[in-house]
Design a protein around this motif. Sequence first.
Motif, PDB file in Angstrom:
ATOM      1  N   TYR A  27     -36.191  15.976  39.668  1.00 28.83           N
ATOM      2  CA  TYR A  27     -37.295  16.390  39.631  1.00 28.83           C
ATOM      3  C   TYR A  27     -38.431  15.597  41.300  1.00 28.83           C
ATOM      4  CZ  TYR A  27     -42.035  17.769  41.608  1.00 28.83           C
ATOM      5  OH  TYR A  27     -43.677  18.290  42.254  1.00 28.83           O
ATOM      6  N   PRO A  28     -37.886  15.917  42.876  1.00 26.52           N
ATOM      7  CA  PRO A  28     -38.302  17.627  42.937  1.00 26.52           C
ATOM      8  C   PRO A  28     -36.420  17.874  42.953  1.00 26.52           C
ATOM      9  CG  PRO A  28     -38.153  15.589  44.821  1.00 26.52           C
ATOM     10  CD  PRO A  28     -38.282  14.857  43.451  1.00 26.52           C
ATOM     11  N   SER A  29     -36.374  19.344  43.699  1.00 25.60           N
ATOM     12  CA  SER A  29     -34.531  19.884  42.926  1.00 25.60           C
ATOM     13  C   SER A  29     -33.835  19.327  44.697  1.00 25.60           C
ATOM     14  CB  SER A  29     -34.619  21.460  43.732  1.00 25.60           C
ATOM     15  OG  SER A  29     -35.361  21.656  44.537  1.00 25.60           O
ATOM     16  N   CYS A  30     -33.023  19.380  44.315  1.00 27.51           N
ATOM     17  CA  CYS A  30     -31.664  19.016  45.079  1.00 27.51           C
ATOM     18  C   CYS A  30     -31.847  19.801  46.765  1.00 27.51           C
ATOM     19  CB  CYS A  30     -30.949  19.339  44.967  1.00 27.51           C
ATOM     20  SG  CYS A  30     -29.741  18.016  43.608  1.00 27.51           S
ATOM     21  N   SER A  31     -32.460  20.727  46.495  1.00 33.04           N
ATOM     22  CA  SER A  31     -32.735  20.730  48.323  1.00 33.04           C
ATOM     23  C   SER A  31     -33.813  21.022  48.684  1.00 33.04           C
ATOM     24  CB  SER A  31     -32.818  22.669  48.027  1.00 33.04           C
ATOM     25  OG  SER A  31     -33.759  23.503  46.986  1.00 33.04           O
ATOM     26  N   GLY A  47     -28.394  12.822  55.508  1.00 35.33           N
ATOM     27  CA  GLY A  47     -27.540  14.147  54.724  1.00 35.33           C
ATOM     28  C   GLY A  47     -26.674  13.367  53.850  1.00 35.33           C
ATOM     29  N   TRP A  48     -27.134  11.692  54.347  1.00 31.31           N
ATOM     30  CA  TRP A  48     -26.018  11.015  53.456  1.00 31.31           C
ATOM     31  C   TRP A  48     -26.811  11.036  52.208  1.00 31.31           C
ATOM     32  CZ3 TRP A  48     -21.536   8.500  51.418  1.00 31.31           C
ATOM     33  CH2 TRP A  48     -22.228   7.839  50.417  1.00 31.31           C
ATOM     34  N   LEU A  49     -28.451  10.916  51.619  1.00 35.74           N
ATOM     35  CA  LEU A  49     -28.994  11.220  51.151  1.00 35.74           C
ATOM     36  C   LEU A  49     -28.595  12.069  49.943  1.00 35.74           C
ATOM     37  CD1 LEU A  49     -32.629   9.091  52.155  1.00 35.74           C
ATOM     38  CD2 LEU A  49     -30.455   7.648  50.459  1.00 35.74           C
ATOM     39  N   ALA A  50     -28.794  13.127  50.500  1.00 35.84           N
ATOM     40  CA  ALA A  50     -28.850  14.814  49.518  1.00 35.84           C
ATOM     41  C   ALA A  50     -27.337  14.276  49.777  1.00 35.84           C
ATOM     42  CB  ALA A  50     -28.770  15.428  51.012  1.00 35.84           C
ATOM     43  N   THR A  51     -26.113  14.306  50.026  1.00 38.83           N
ATOM     44  CA  THR A  51     -25.237  13.983  49.605  1.00 38.83           C
ATOM     45  C   THR A  51     -24.432  13.079  48.241  1.00 38.83           C
ATOM     46  OG1 THR A  51     -23.879  14.506  51.624  1.00 38.83           O
ATOM     47  CG2 THR A  51     -22.172  13.815  50.089  1.00 38.83           C
ATOM     48  N   ARG A  52     -25.294  11.811  48.232  1.00 35.33           N
ATOM     49  CA  ARG A  52     -25.507  11.181  46.983  1.00 35.33           C
ATOM     50  C   ARG A  52     -25.696  12.213  45.953  1.00 35.33           C
ATOM     51  NH1 ARG A  52     -27.989   5.345  48.091  1.00 35.33           N
ATOM     52  NH2 ARG A  52     -28.087   5.788  46.298  1.00 35.33           N
ATOM     53  N   ARG A  53     -27.526  12.619  45.739  1.00 32.70           N
ATOM     54  CA  ARG A  53     -27.873  13.123  45.471  1.00 32.70           C
ATOM     55  C   ARG A  53     -27.004  14.263  44.784  1.00 32.70           C
ATOM     56  NH1 ARG A  53     -33.576  14.509  44.806  1.00 32.70           N
ATOM     57  NH2 ARG A  53     -33.167  15.510  42.132  1.00 32.70           N
ATOM     58  N   LEU A  54     -26.417  15.367  45.238  1.00 31.26           N
ATOM     59  CA  LEU A  54     -25.481  16.378  44.735  1.00 31.26           C
ATOM     60  C   LEU A  54     -24.743  15.462  43.829  1.00 31.26           C
ATOM     61  CD1 LEU A  54     -25.603  18.549  48.198  1.00 31.26           C
ATOM     62  CD2 LEU A  54     -26.633  18.509  45.640  1.00 31.26           C
ATOM     63  N   PHE A  65     -37.287  11.907  36.910  1.00 36.44           N
ATOM     64  CA  PHE A  65     -37.915  12.270  39.084  1.00 36.44           C
ATOM     65  C   PHE A  65     -37.132  11.105  39.209  1.00 36.44           C
ATOM     66  CE2 PHE A  65     -41.396  10.275  41.207  1.00 36.44           C
ATOM     67  CZ  PHE A  65     -41.909  11.161  42.067  1.00 36.44           C
ATOM     68  N   ASP A  66     -36.722  11.972  40.783  1.00 31.02           N
ATOM     69  CA  ASP A  66     -35.307  11.030  41.713  1.00 31.02           C
ATOM     70  C   ASP A  66     -36.644  11.404  43.696  1.00 31.02           C
ATOM     71  OD1 ASP A  66     -33.535   9.417  42.512  1.00 31.02           O
ATOM     72  OD2 ASP A  66     -32.524  11.220  42.873  1.00 31.02           O
ATOM     73  N   PRO A  67     -37.374  10.247  43.716  1.00 25.59           N
ATOM     74  CA  PRO A  67     -37.878  10.794  44.749  1.00 25.59           C
ATOM     75  C   PRO A  67     -36.738  10.087  46.477  1.00 25.59           C
ATOM     76  CG  PRO A  67     -39.302   8.715  43.805  1.00 25.59           C
ATOM     77  CD  PRO A  67     -38.137   9.696  42.821  1.00 25.59           C
ATOM     78  N   VAL A  68     -37.102  11.122  46.944  1.00 26.50           N
ATOM     79  CA  VAL A  68     -36.550  10.262  48.360  1.00 26.50           C
ATOM     80  C   VAL A  68     -37.025   8.966  48.819  1.00 26.50           C
ATOM     81  CG1 VAL A  68     -36.384  10.580  50.729  1.00 26.50           C
ATOM     82  CG2 VAL A  68     -36.741  12.300  49.660  1.00 26.50           C
ATOM     83  N   PRO A  69     -36.308   7.751  48.889  1.00 23.09           N
ATOM     84  CA  PRO A  69     -36.451   6.524  49.141  1.00 23.09           C
ATOM     85  C   PRO A  69     -37.422   6.512  50.261  1.00 23.09           C
ATOM     86  CG  PRO A  69     -34.281   6.380  49.396  1.00 23.09           C
ATOM     87  CD  PRO A  69     -34.536   8.250  48.906  1.00 23.09           C
ATOM     88  N   PRO A  70     -37.997   5.633  50.897  1.00 17.53           N
ATOM     89  CA  PRO A  70     -39.294   5.722  52.280  1.00 17.53           C
ATOM     90  C   PRO A  70     -38.382   4.871  52.738  1.00 17.53           C
ATOM     91  CG  PRO A  70     -39.698   3.899  49.825  1.00 17.53           C
ATOM     92  CD  PRO A  70     -39.046   4.702  49.202  1.00 17.53           C
ATOM     93  N   SER A  71     -38.794   5.476  54.021  1.00 11.22           N
ATOM     94  CA  SER A  71     -38.069   5.230  55.010  1.00 11.22           C
ATOM     95  C   SER A  71     -38.191   3.256  55.204  1.00 11.22           C
ATOM     96  CB  SER A  71     -38.405   5.315  56.333  1.00 11.22           C
ATOM     97  OG  SER A  71     -37.891   5.530  57.616  1.00 11.22           O
TER      98      SER A  71
END
Length: 79
Positions: A27-31, A47-54, A65-71
């Motif tokens: 959560y949130p989903s990969c997309s 894109g790199w973060l999304a690829t690592r998540r996939l 729960f796996d949020p996007v890391p802050p900038s």
Amino acid sequence: MRKLVILPIKFYRYAISPMMASHCRFYPSCSAYAIEAIEQHGVIRGGWLATRRLGRCHPWNSGGFDPVPPSSCSSSTAE
């Protein structure tokens, strides 16, 4: 550029994903993660973060729960 990269992800979310069984490990989903990562970090880093998540989406990962890391260049003010 970001909108061009996000467009196929949104197409997948709304046209293809509803036809598949819901079996997200995270959560949130990969997309949703991919869209948020690209919006926050740009096409290359997001894109790199999304690829690592996939890459972490497999039966041996418990998910959760796996949020996007802050900038790193966020404009937060410390008082």
